[in-house]
Motif scaffolding. Structure first.
Motif, PDB file in Angstrom:
ATOM      1  N   ARG A 100      -4.757 -54.754  62.720  1.00  0.00           N
ATOM      2  CA  ARG A 100      -4.234 -53.782  62.523  1.00  0.00           C
ATOM      3  C   ARG A 100      -3.900 -52.291  63.042  1.00  0.00           C
ATOM      4  NH1 ARG A 100      -1.646 -54.116  57.657  1.00  0.00           N
ATOM      5  NH2 ARG A 100      -0.825 -51.935  57.052  1.00  0.00           N
ATOM      6  N   VAL A 101      -2.853 -51.699  63.831  1.00  0.00           N
ATOM      7  CA  VAL A 101      -3.444 -50.307  64.508  1.00  0.00           C
ATOM      8  C   VAL A 101      -1.855 -49.928  64.189  1.00  0.00           C
ATOM      9  CG1 VAL A 101      -3.341 -52.208  66.775  1.00  0.00           C
ATOM     10  CG2 VAL A 101      -4.085 -49.418  66.164  1.00  0.00           C
ATOM     11  N   HIS A 102      -1.484 -49.024  65.468  1.00  0.00           N
ATOM     12  CA  HIS A 102      -0.659 -48.246  65.283  1.00  0.00           C
ATOM     13  C   HIS A 102      -0.599 -47.448  66.170  1.00  0.00           C
ATOM     14  CE1 HIS A 102       2.526 -45.128  64.640  1.00  0.00           C
ATOM     15  NE2 HIS A 102       3.244 -45.717  64.567  1.00  0.00           N
ATOM     16  N   PHE A 103       0.636 -47.364  67.393  1.00  0.00           N
ATOM     17  CA  PHE A 103      -0.028 -47.110  68.607  1.00  0.00           C
ATOM     18  C   PHE A 103       1.430 -46.020  68.646  1.00  0.00           C
ATOM     19  CE2 PHE A 103      -1.430 -50.557  70.124  1.00  0.00           C
ATOM     20  CZ  PHE A 103      -3.096 -49.845  69.994  1.00  0.00           C
ATOM     21  N   ASN A 104       1.686 -44.864  68.742  1.00  0.00           N
ATOM     22  CA  ASN A 104       2.192 -44.182  69.235  1.00  0.00           C
ATOM     23  C   ASN A 104       3.610 -43.846  70.083  1.00  0.00           C
ATOM     24  OD1 ASN A 104       2.208 -42.600  66.674  1.00  0.00           O
ATOM     25  ND2 ASN A 104       0.343 -41.061  67.588  1.00  0.00           N
ATOM     26  N   ARG A 105       4.586 -43.703  69.940  1.00  0.00           N
ATOM     27  CA  ARG A 105       5.864 -44.019  71.051  1.00  0.00           C
ATOM     28  C   ARG A 105       4.838 -43.852  72.030  1.00  0.00           C
ATOM     29  NH1 ARG A 105      11.428 -40.557  71.037  1.00  0.00           N
ATOM     30  NH2 ARG A 105      10.272 -39.047  70.833  1.00  0.00           N
ATOM     31  N   ASN A 106       4.062 -42.462  72.497  1.00  0.00           N
ATOM     32  CA  ASN A 106       4.435 -41.847  73.601  1.00  0.00           C
ATOM     33  C   ASN A 106       2.805 -41.795  74.729  1.00  0.00           C
ATOM     34  OD1 ASN A 106       6.557 -39.919  74.060  1.00  0.00           O
ATOM     35  ND2 ASN A 106       6.499 -38.332  72.201  1.00  0.00           N
ATOM     36  N   GLU A 107       1.890 -42.781  73.358  1.00  0.00           N
ATOM     37  CA  GLU A 107       0.963 -43.751  73.851  1.00  0.00           C
ATOM     38  C   GLU A 107       1.204 -44.269  75.362  1.00  0.00           C
ATOM     39  OE1 GLU A 107      -2.868 -43.656  70.884  1.00  0.00           O
ATOM     40  OE2 GLU A 107      -0.751 -44.666  69.890  1.00  0.00           O
TER      41      GLU A 107
END
Length: 125
Positions: A90-97
Motif C-alpha cells: 500500500r503505497v503512493h508514488f508521486n508523479r516526479n519520483e
C-alpha cells in the motif's frame, strides 16, 4: 481493478454470472489467478493519481506493483526469490519520483529486499 469517481457503472467480470454495480467511491478488484472479485468503498480520488502521473497501490500484490512499474518506467524486473510472492503493498508514488526513489521506498516497505540495476533490468533478491 476499477474505481469509480462519478456516475454509475455496471461491471461483468469475464464469464462469471454476477453483475456488479459501482457508484462513486466503489472499487472492484478482480484477481484472475483466483477468480475472486472484491467490491468495497474507497476514496476514489486517491486512485485517480495516474491521470496526473502519480501511482497509488492500495494493498496490491507485489508482482502487480512490479508489472505496473515495468510499464511506467520501461524496465524489466527479475525476481530471484519467491519470498516476496505473498507480499502486498500500500503505497503512493508521486508523479516526479525517479525509479531509484521508488526502489528506495520499496526497500523501506519490504524488509530485506535488495536490488541491482543493470541498464533496463532490475534484479530483486
Amino acid at each position: 481493478m476499477a474505481t469509480l469517481e462519478t456516475g454509475r457503472l455496471q461491471v461483468k467480470v469475464n464469464k462469471q454470472p454476477e453483475k456488479y454495480f459501482l457508484e462513486p467511491n466503489d472499487q472492484l478488484i478482480y484477481t484472475p489467478s483466483t477468480g475472486i472479485v472484491q467490491q468495497h468503498k474507497v476514496n476514489a480520488v486517491s486512485y485517480s493519481d495516474w491521470r496526473m502521473g502519480g501511482l497509488f497501490f492500495g494493498n496490491v500484490p507485489f508482482n502487480d506493483v512490479l508489472h505496473t512499474l515495468e510499464r511506467v518506467y520501461g524496465v524489466k524486473f527479475h525476481v530471484r526469490t519467491s519470498i516476496y510472492q505473498n507480499q502486498s503493498l500500500r503505497v503512493h508514488f508521486n508523479r516526479n519520483e525517479s525509479l531509484e526513489q521508488v526502489l528506495q521506498i520499496i526497500k523501506i516497505l519490504v524488509p530485506g529486499i535488495e536490488y541491482e540495476i543493470v541498464g533496463k533490468d532490475i534484479y530483486l533478491r
